[in-house]
Enzyme design. Structure first.
Site, short mmCIF file in Angstrom:
data_model
loop_
_atom_site.label_atom_id
_atom_site.label_comp_id
_atom_site.label_asym_id
_atom_site.label_seq_id
_atom_site.Cartn_x
_atom_site.Cartn_y
_atom_site.Cartn_z
N ASP A 27 -4.96 55.24 40.46
CA ASP A 27 -6.60 55.12 40.60
C ASP A 27 -6.99 53.87 41.31
O ASP A 27 -5.90 52.72 42.28
CB ASP A 27 -6.71 54.02 38.80
CG ASP A 27 -8.02 52.64 38.64
OD1 ASP A 27 -8.70 53.30 39.84
OD2 ASP A 27 -7.92 51.88 38.16
N ASN B 242 -10.40 52.45 42.20
CA ASN B 242 -11.08 51.76 42.46
C ASN B 242 -10.53 50.69 41.43
O ASN B 242 -12.19 50.10 41.25
CB ASN B 242 -12.34 53.17 42.26
CG ASN B 242 -12.51 53.32 41.52
OD1 ASN B 242 -11.71 53.28 40.03
ND2 ASN B 242 -13.32 54.49 40.78
N ASP C 146 -11.32 50.83 38.77
CA ASP C 146 -11.55 51.08 36.60
C ASP C 146 -10.94 51.22 35.82
O ASP C 146 -11.06 51.97 34.86
CB ASP C 146 -12.85 51.88 37.09
CG ASP C 146 -12.63 53.42 37.49
OD1 ASP C 146 -11.36 53.37 37.61
OD2 ASP C 146 -13.97 54.30 37.15
N ASP D 65 -8.47 59.26 39.71
CA ASP D 65 -9.57 59.55 39.97
C ASP D 65 -8.58 60.67 41.31
O ASP D 65 -7.96 60.55 41.64
CB ASP D 65 -10.46 58.53 41.03
CG ASP D 65 -9.75 57.66 41.57
OD1 ASP D 65 -8.83 57.24 42.79
OD2 ASP D 65 -9.97 55.95 41.71
N ASP E 170 -8.68 73.62 36.06
CA ASP E 170 -8.67 73.77 34.38
C ASP E 170 -9.91 74.77 33.89
O ASP E 170 -11.49 74.69 34.48
CB ASP E 170 -9.15 73.03 33.26
CG ASP E 170 -7.75 73.17 32.14
OD1 ASP E 170 -8.10 74.34 31.90
OD2 ASP E 170 -7.39 71.70 32.30
N ASP F 129 -7.72 77.73 29.70
CA ASP F 129 -7.83 77.51 28.62
C ASP F 129 -8.41 77.96 27.35
O ASP F 129 -9.29 78.26 26.82
CB ASP F 129 -8.72 75.72 28.44
CG ASP F 129 -8.91 75.19 27.23
OD1 ASP F 129 -7.08 73.98 27.09
OD2 ASP F 129 -9.44 74.51 26.45
N GLU G 146 -3.40 80.12 29.25
CA GLU G 146 -2.81 78.90 28.10
C GLU G 146 -3.18 79.03 26.50
O GLU G 146 -3.95 80.26 25.89
CB GLU G 146 -3.84 77.66 27.43
CG GLU G 146 -2.99 77.20 26.10
CD GLU G 146 -3.70 76.04 26.37
OE1 GLU G 146 -2.61 74.51 25.57
OE2 GLU G 146 -5.10 75.94 26.06
N HIS H 245 0.39 68.32 29.06
CA HIS H 245 -0.35 67.33 29.06
C HIS H 245 -1.13 67.46 28.15
O HIS H 245 -1.58 66.53 26.78
CB HIS H 245 -2.31 67.49 29.79
CG HIS H 245 -2.88 68.49 29.48
ND1 HIS H 245 -2.43 69.87 29.34
CD2 HIS H 245 -4.02 69.02 28.38
CE1 HIS H 245 -2.93 70.97 28.80
NE2 HIS H 245 -4.14 70.31 28.52
N ASP H 246 -0.56 68.27 26.87
CA ASP H 246 -0.97 68.40 25.44
C ASP H 246 0.49 68.64 24.49
O ASP H 246 0.54 68.36 23.44
CB ASP H 246 -1.41 70.53 25.25
CG ASP H 246 -3.16 69.90 25.14
OD1 ASP H 246 -3.84 68.71 25.54
OD2 ASP H 246 -3.53 71.13 25.40
#
Length: 564
Positions: free
Chosen positions: A21, A23, A25, A29, A98, A199, A256, A328-329
């Protein structure tokens, strides 16, 4: 086999929201990705896969796309994306995005138009189906729980959503919709994209009679997977998509794919297959419970090893799979595949060796290269994942205590892989100045990039050596195209295999001891050189092998040796 540009590459998955990150928040990013390209280049990465960065309401963390032509403001701008492409190209790296085209977001303009006129042309971009006897058209349960059908307001119709209700499925039977999808894919490829990770693609083919099935749970519903498994014809859509898009650009595609039929492997990833490669989920599937996470199965080493062997051998003379430890899954591989006594740096290096040197395309997930682990949470409110919240509810309804339900989330939740990347032991693990969108794993003080970068025996340093070995001029051909030959199958704690090149005759032996005790292995041949030892014992192992014709491995030790 026709040689392709991607055959000898190593890929890295970035989950942008949790990567870096810039910035403040609390959300990673594109500028953060750009800032870490040199780090990835030094690791030896060629292909970078970004999880979705499109405009989205983030009901399913960006896998619900509201506009396929726009970058989500949370991640940055299209100008920054173009800069990322240019900076990656300077470093001879490829960006892969993706591709989520089984469904979109309910905020997409097509779906809004469909709702506004349930009998109009845009309704046919989705599955708007009349109910039966005042109920849903069939008894499908969505992947995230509950009915896969949602009433269309002001009509007697329902729309299908195999995932969240905010993710309506796209109607691939409609040629106009397919054309829109292909135009979008080509728009991105024209920008210079290297390809796509695709995906949930097996779901695009539906049985449009939508038959009900015998219930498989107390809710009276049947998993929507049943319909996917029973229907034929997905290959026609996939071939059309390939010819209309990827093929024209020589793009790299990784699918996938779950629920593929047994005889379809060559069609999917053979020399002229639908995709360049597809992820090997065979190990992940070992953990699937009959009813959910609460009855998921623990990994048994021998079963895991043997299914990896079987998957590798299945690919012989067909093509390449994409080899993963985590993504990520899934939860972190170090927490899932290593027994407790092996959840240390030696064990993590050993696990890496038995994945990166397999035949196929190695995919490294962010943080894997420093050995990030699962994260203990004290309450379900600390999770930010629709699937985890559903599985927690399923566990509680099945009679689990709160503690038991949280334990199964600790073992299985996707959020384990989504905690912010651990760059340093400083504030927010060096992820950024603002409060991260998802709480950090507290072990960032011990496990982080900064601590490992300058330590020669760290997990990160080992990954660099491992990737460099795989890509080295001397061994690249063997590790890319060489046969996979299992070894020492009769030894319960040993994960071992040869990579043998037909072209050069080179034979590289990988030996790993996943047991808690010492193992001495009699060698079938002479060791010419030990290329790598996760304990830094290259010379000692080589000397023992030459003197006694055997190798003694301590617990969590692995070696890579060239045989004569």
């Amino acid at each position: 086999m026709k040689k392709k540009w991607w055959h000898d590459k190593v890929a890295y998955q970035i989950y942008p929201k949790s990567f870096c990150d810039t910035n403040g928040d609390g959300i990673g990013d594109l500028r953060g990705v750009i800032s870490k390209l040199d780090y990835l280049k030094e690791l030896g990465i060629d292909i970078i896969w970004l999880s979705p960065i499109y405009k989205s309401p983030f009901v399913d963390q960006g896998y619900d796309i509201a506009d396929y032509y726009k970058i989500a403001e949370e991640f940055g701008t299209m100008e920054e994306f173009d800069e990322l492409l240019a900076e990656a190209k300077k470093r001879d790296m490829y960006i892969v995005m993706d591709l989520v085209v089984n469904h979109c977001s309910d905020q997409h303009e097509y779906f809004k138009k469909a709702l506004a006129d349930p009998d109009g042309p845009y309704a046919d971009y989705f599955y708007f189906v009349k109910g039966k006897d005042g109920k849903a058209p069939s008894n499908y349960r969505s992947y995230f729980g509950g009915s896969a059908w949602e009433p269309v307001p002001g009509s007697d119709k329902y729309y299908l959503h195999m995932f969240a209700k905010e993710q309506p499925d796209l109607n691939w039977e409609n040629p106009k919709l397919r054309r829109k999808v292909y135009d979008m894919i080509n728009w991105w490829l024209d920008k210079g994209l290297g390809g796509f990770r695709i995906d949930a693609i097996i779901n695009i083919k539906k049985d449009t009679s939508f038959p009900s099935f015998a219930p498989d749970g107390p809710d009276g519903l049947a998993s929507c997977v049943k319909m996917v498994e029973e229907v034929d014809g997905v290959g026609e859509f996939l071939e059309e998509m390939k010819h209309e898009t990827f093929e024209k650009y020589d793009a790299f595609t990784v699918g996938e794919v779950f629920n593929m039929k047994e005889d379809e492997l060559r069609e999917f990833i053979g020399e002229d297959g639908h995709f360049s490669t597809m992820f090997d989920f065979s190990a992940h599937e070992l953990t699937f419970g009959e009813h959910g996470w609460y009855d998921s199965k623990p990994i048994v080493f021998k079963e895991w090893r043997d299914i990896v062997y079987a998957s590798q051998l299945e690919m012989e003379n067909i093509g390449f799979k994409a080899n993963i430890i985590e993504n990520h899954d899934e939860p972190r591989g170090a927490s899932r595949y290593l027994p407790e006594y092996a959840q240390n740096e030696a064990g993590k290096k050993m696990l890496a060796t038995t994945s990166v040197l397999l035949r196929g395309i190695p995919f490294i997930y962010q943080g894997q290269e420093i050995g990030m682990t699962n994260c203990v949470r004290g309450d379900i409110s600390e999770y930010d994942d629709i699937s985890t919240i559903d599985q927690y509810k399923v566990a509680i309804e099945a009679g689990c205590t709160k503690e038991e339900a949280l334990k199964c989330c600790y073992e299985n939740s996707r959020d384990n892989a989504r905690t912010p990347m651990q760059w340093s032991d400083e504030k927010n693990a060096g992820f950024g100045d603002g409060t991260p969108w998802l709480a950090l794993n507290p072990n960032y003080k011990e496990i982080n990039v900064k601590e490992q970068e300058n330590r020669a025996d760290s997990v990160l340093s080992y990954y660099k050596k491992l990737v460099a070995l795989r890509k080295s001029d001397a061994y690249k051909e063997t590790f890319t195209y060489g046969d996979f030959v299992p070894a020492y199958r009769e030894k319960d704690d040993i994960f071992a295999f040869h990579r043998k090149s037909k072209e050069s005759g080179q034979d590289v032996l990988v030996l790993a001891n996943f047991g808690s005790g010492e193992h001495t292995l009699k060698l079938d041949g002479n060791v010419k050189q030990v290329l790598l030892s996760n304990l830094g014992r290259e010379q000692a192992v080589c000397a023992q092998a030459k003197e006694s014709g055997s190798v003694t491995l301590t617990s969590c030790e692995c070696v890579v040796a060239v045989m004569e």
